[in-house]
Design a protein around this motif. Structure first.
Motif, PDB file in Angstrom:
ATOM      1  N   MET A 142       1.056  -1.358   0.038  1.00  0.00           N
ATOM      2  CA  MET A 142      -0.072   0.015  -0.022  1.00  0.00           C
ATOM      3  C   MET A 142       0.922   1.126   0.017  1.00  0.00           C
ATOM      4  O   MET A 142       1.527   1.560   0.870  1.00  0.00           O
ATOM      5  CB  MET A 142      -1.018  -0.003   1.254  1.00  0.00           C
ATOM      6  N   LEU A 143       0.783   2.022  -1.160  1.00  0.00           N
ATOM      7  CA  LEU A 143       1.337   3.221  -1.254  1.00  0.00           C
ATOM      8  C   LEU A 143       0.385   4.429  -0.889  1.00  0.00           C
ATOM      9  O   LEU A 143      -0.434   4.690  -1.816  1.00  0.00           O
ATOM     10  CB  LEU A 143       2.325   3.553  -2.537  1.00  0.00           C
ATOM     11  N   ALA A 144       0.271   4.601   0.489  1.00  0.00           N
ATOM     12  CA  ALA A 144      -0.954   5.409   0.854  1.00  0.00           C
ATOM     13  C   ALA A 144      -0.771   6.901   0.971  1.00  0.00           C
ATOM     14  O   ALA A 144      -0.482   7.675   0.280  1.00  0.00           O
ATOM     15  CB  ALA A 144      -1.499   4.858   2.349  1.00  0.00           C
ATOM     16  N   THR A 145      -0.193   7.250   2.197  1.00  0.00           N
ATOM     17  CA  THR A 145       0.414   8.652   2.452  1.00  0.00           C
ATOM     18  C   THR A 145       1.476   9.118   1.955  1.00  0.00           C
ATOM     19  O   THR A 145       1.893  10.262   1.488  1.00  0.00           O
ATOM     20  CB  THR A 145       0.485   9.333   4.273  1.00  0.00           C
ATOM     21  N   PHE A 168      10.201   1.402  -6.284  1.00  0.00           N
ATOM     22  CA  PHE A 168       9.160   1.413  -5.073  1.00  0.00           C
ATOM     23  C   PHE A 168       7.980   0.544  -5.640  1.00  0.00           C
ATOM     24  O   PHE A 168       7.473   0.952  -6.866  1.00  0.00           O
ATOM     25  CB  PHE A 168       8.559   2.588  -4.507  1.00  0.00           C
ATOM     26  N   MET A 169       7.759  -0.615  -5.317  1.00  0.00           N
ATOM     27  CA  MET A 169       6.775  -1.771  -5.836  1.00  0.00           C
ATOM     28  C   MET A 169       5.547  -1.787  -4.780  1.00  0.00           C
ATOM     29  O   MET A 169       5.786  -2.068  -3.596  1.00  0.00           O
ATOM     30  CB  MET A 169       7.303  -3.040  -6.147  1.00  0.00           C
ATOM     31  N   SER A 170       4.513  -1.330  -5.352  1.00  0.00           N
ATOM     32  CA  SER A 170       2.999  -1.588  -4.530  1.00  0.00           C
ATOM     33  C   SER A 170       2.318  -2.317  -5.262  1.00  0.00           C
ATOM     34  O   SER A 170       2.299  -2.259  -6.513  1.00  0.00           O
ATOM     35  CB  SER A 170       2.706  -0.005  -4.015  1.00  0.00           C
ATOM     36  N   LEU A 171       1.140  -2.638  -4.545  1.00  0.00           N
ATOM     37  CA  LEU A 171       0.054  -3.275  -4.994  1.00  0.00           C
ATOM     38  C   LEU A 171      -1.089  -2.220  -5.662  1.00  0.00           C
ATOM     39  O   LEU A 171      -1.427  -2.178  -6.580  1.00  0.00           O
ATOM     40  CB  LEU A 171      -0.761  -4.260  -4.194  1.00  0.00           C
ATOM     41  N   ILE A 172      -1.398  -1.257  -4.414  1.00  0.00           N
ATOM     42  CA  ILE A 172      -2.326  -0.112  -4.484  1.00  0.00           C
ATOM     43  C   ILE A 172      -1.905   0.873  -4.417  1.00  0.00           C
ATOM     44  O   ILE A 172      -1.069   1.167  -3.217  1.00  0.00           O
ATOM     45  CB  ILE A 172      -3.673  -0.581  -3.944  1.00  0.00           C
ATOM     46  N   SER A 173      -1.837   2.156  -4.976  1.00  0.00           N
ATOM     47  CA  SER A 173      -1.231   3.446  -4.825  1.00  0.00           C
ATOM     48  C   SER A 173      -2.320   4.240  -4.613  1.00  0.00           C
ATOM     49  O   SER A 173      -3.270   4.408  -5.349  1.00  0.00           O
ATOM     50  CB  SER A 173      -0.316   3.655  -5.800  1.00  0.00           C
ATOM     51  N   LEU A 209      -8.308  -2.035  -0.044  1.00  0.00           N
ATOM     52  CA  LEU A 209      -8.591  -3.353   0.335  1.00  0.00           C
ATOM     53  C   LEU A 209      -8.812  -3.376   2.040  1.00  0.00           C
ATOM     54  O   LEU A 209      -8.688  -4.673   2.436  1.00  0.00           O
ATOM     55  CB  LEU A 209      -7.753  -4.367  -0.316  1.00  0.00           C
ATOM     56  N   GLY A 210      -8.570  -2.294   2.695  1.00  0.00           N
ATOM     57  CA  GLY A 210      -8.565  -2.354   3.947  1.00  0.00           C
ATOM     58  C   GLY A 210      -7.215  -2.549   4.414  1.00  0.00           C
ATOM     59  O   GLY A 210      -6.117  -1.715   3.608  1.00  0.00           O
ATOM     60  N   ASP A 211      -6.835  -3.155   5.610  1.00  0.00           N
ATOM     61  CA  ASP A 211      -5.562  -3.081   6.206  1.00  0.00           C
ATOM     62  C   ASP A 211      -4.992  -4.408   5.461  1.00  0.00           C
ATOM     63  O   ASP A 211      -5.204  -5.622   5.723  1.00  0.00           O
ATOM     64  CB  ASP A 211      -5.544  -3.522   7.549  1.00  0.00           C
ATOM     65  N   ALA A 212      -3.714  -4.090   4.864  1.00  0.00           N
ATOM     66  CA  ALA A 212      -3.045  -5.215   3.918  1.00  0.00           C
ATOM     67  C   ALA A 212      -2.520  -6.200   4.986  1.00  0.00           C
ATOM     68  O   ALA A 212      -2.723  -7.401   4.894  1.00  0.00           O
ATOM     69  CB  ALA A 212      -2.056  -4.629   2.942  1.00  0.00           C
ATOM     70  N   GLY A 213      -1.803  -5.892   5.865  1.00  0.00           N
ATOM     71  CA  GLY A 213      -1.141  -6.772   7.013  1.00  0.00           C
ATOM     72  C   GLY A 213      -2.146  -7.744   7.550  1.00  0.00           C
ATOM     73  O   GLY A 213      -2.000  -8.887   7.631  1.00  0.00           O
ATOM     74  N   ASP A 214      -3.357  -6.998   8.085  1.00  0.00           N
ATOM     75  CA  ASP A 214      -4.189  -7.993   8.585  1.00  0.00           C
ATOM     76  C   ASP A 214      -5.083  -8.896   7.482  1.00  0.00           C
ATOM     77  O   ASP A 214      -5.360  -9.939   7.934  1.00  0.00           O
ATOM     78  CB  ASP A 214      -5.489  -6.982   9.180  1.00  0.00           C
ATOM     79  N   ARG A 215      -5.052  -8.213   6.387  1.00  0.00           N
ATOM     80  CA  ARG A 215      -5.681  -9.390   5.380  1.00  0.00           C
ATOM     81  C   ARG A 215      -4.780 -10.351   5.101  1.00  0.00           C
ATOM     82  O   ARG A 215      -5.160 -11.612   4.710  1.00  0.00           O
ATOM     83  CB  ARG A 215      -6.141  -8.425   4.131  1.00  0.00           C
TER      84      ARG A 215
END
Ligand code: URA
Length: 222
Positions: A142-145, A168-173, A209-215
């Protein structure tokens, strides 16, 4: 087909990616199917993220004749840096595809009030004297903030890694995260599978997708 958003930002765009993103985003998807879909997308992301790693030509003998083949240049050093804990969701696949890489774990969590990253781990291996031969792929779904992404990139720049050798590799940005990272470090590459709409007030990506770590790790609070 990939979309190049702005210089150095690539958003993968392919029916296989989009199909698996739908599985990942769905809150009803269980951990097993989530991880399977993440793995499928990870392959494509890692191929894209590793395409600028230097190669050399060697001679190989097939059962029929000698031929020149392109292989990764072992004079370069590749560092794969998962940001704990969600970055681990990419790490096994990255290490499977690029088994010669050094895995550099970065421990960072987000202070939920300030949304700023708090470091707790930085397990590196000595990097080559000749920094022009060091390549780094930072993993975070997750590339969020963009705050932790910025810190992770800065960490490698401080160690002497060249900006243009960092991916920098992310799934969702989020647009905000991409903006922040590419403004601060215009020469790094960002590779992602989706550019979402934006952030909510807690810094979560929408629709996301919510919290990636939790999922990934099946720790979703009741
Ligand atoms: N981290 C996550 O796991 N999800 C988000 O949406 C943002 C940051």
């Amino acid at each position: 087909m990939n979309t190049v958003l702005k210089k150095n930002v690539t958003v993968l765009n392919h029916p296989v990616i989009n199909h698996n993103l739908a599985i990942i985003r769905n809150k009803k998807t269980d951990t097993q199917n989530f991880k399977q879909a993440l793995k499928t997308i990870s392959y494509a992301l890692i191929y894209e993220a590793s395409k600028n790693i230097p190669t050399k030509t060697i001679e190989v003998e097939t059962p029929l004749m000698k031929t020149d083949c392109e292989v990764f240049d072992d004079n370069s050093q590749l560092i794969i840096a998962p940001i704990l804990r969600a970055g681990l969701g990419f790490c096994e696949t990255a290490s499977e595809i690029l088994p010669f890489a050094n895995i550099h774990h970065i421990g960072m969590y987000r202070n939920e009030e300030t949304l700023e990253p708090v470091w707790y781990y930085d397990k590196d291996k000595k990097i080559l004297e000749d920094k022009s031969r060091v390549y780094t792929i930072i993993l975070d779904p997750m590339l969020a903030t963009g705050n932790s992404a910025l810190d992770a990139v800065k960490n490698f720049i401080n160690k002497g890694v060249r900006e243009e050798n960092i991916v920098f590799m992310s799934l969702i940005s989020s647009p905000e995260g991409i903006e922040k990272l590419s403004n601060a470090y215009p020469a790094i590459r960002i590779v992602t599978a989706s550019l979402d709409k934006g952030l909510n007030s807690k810094g979560y990506i929408l629709p996301g997708l919510g919290d990636a770590g939790d999922r990934i790790f099946n720790t979703i609070p009741e």
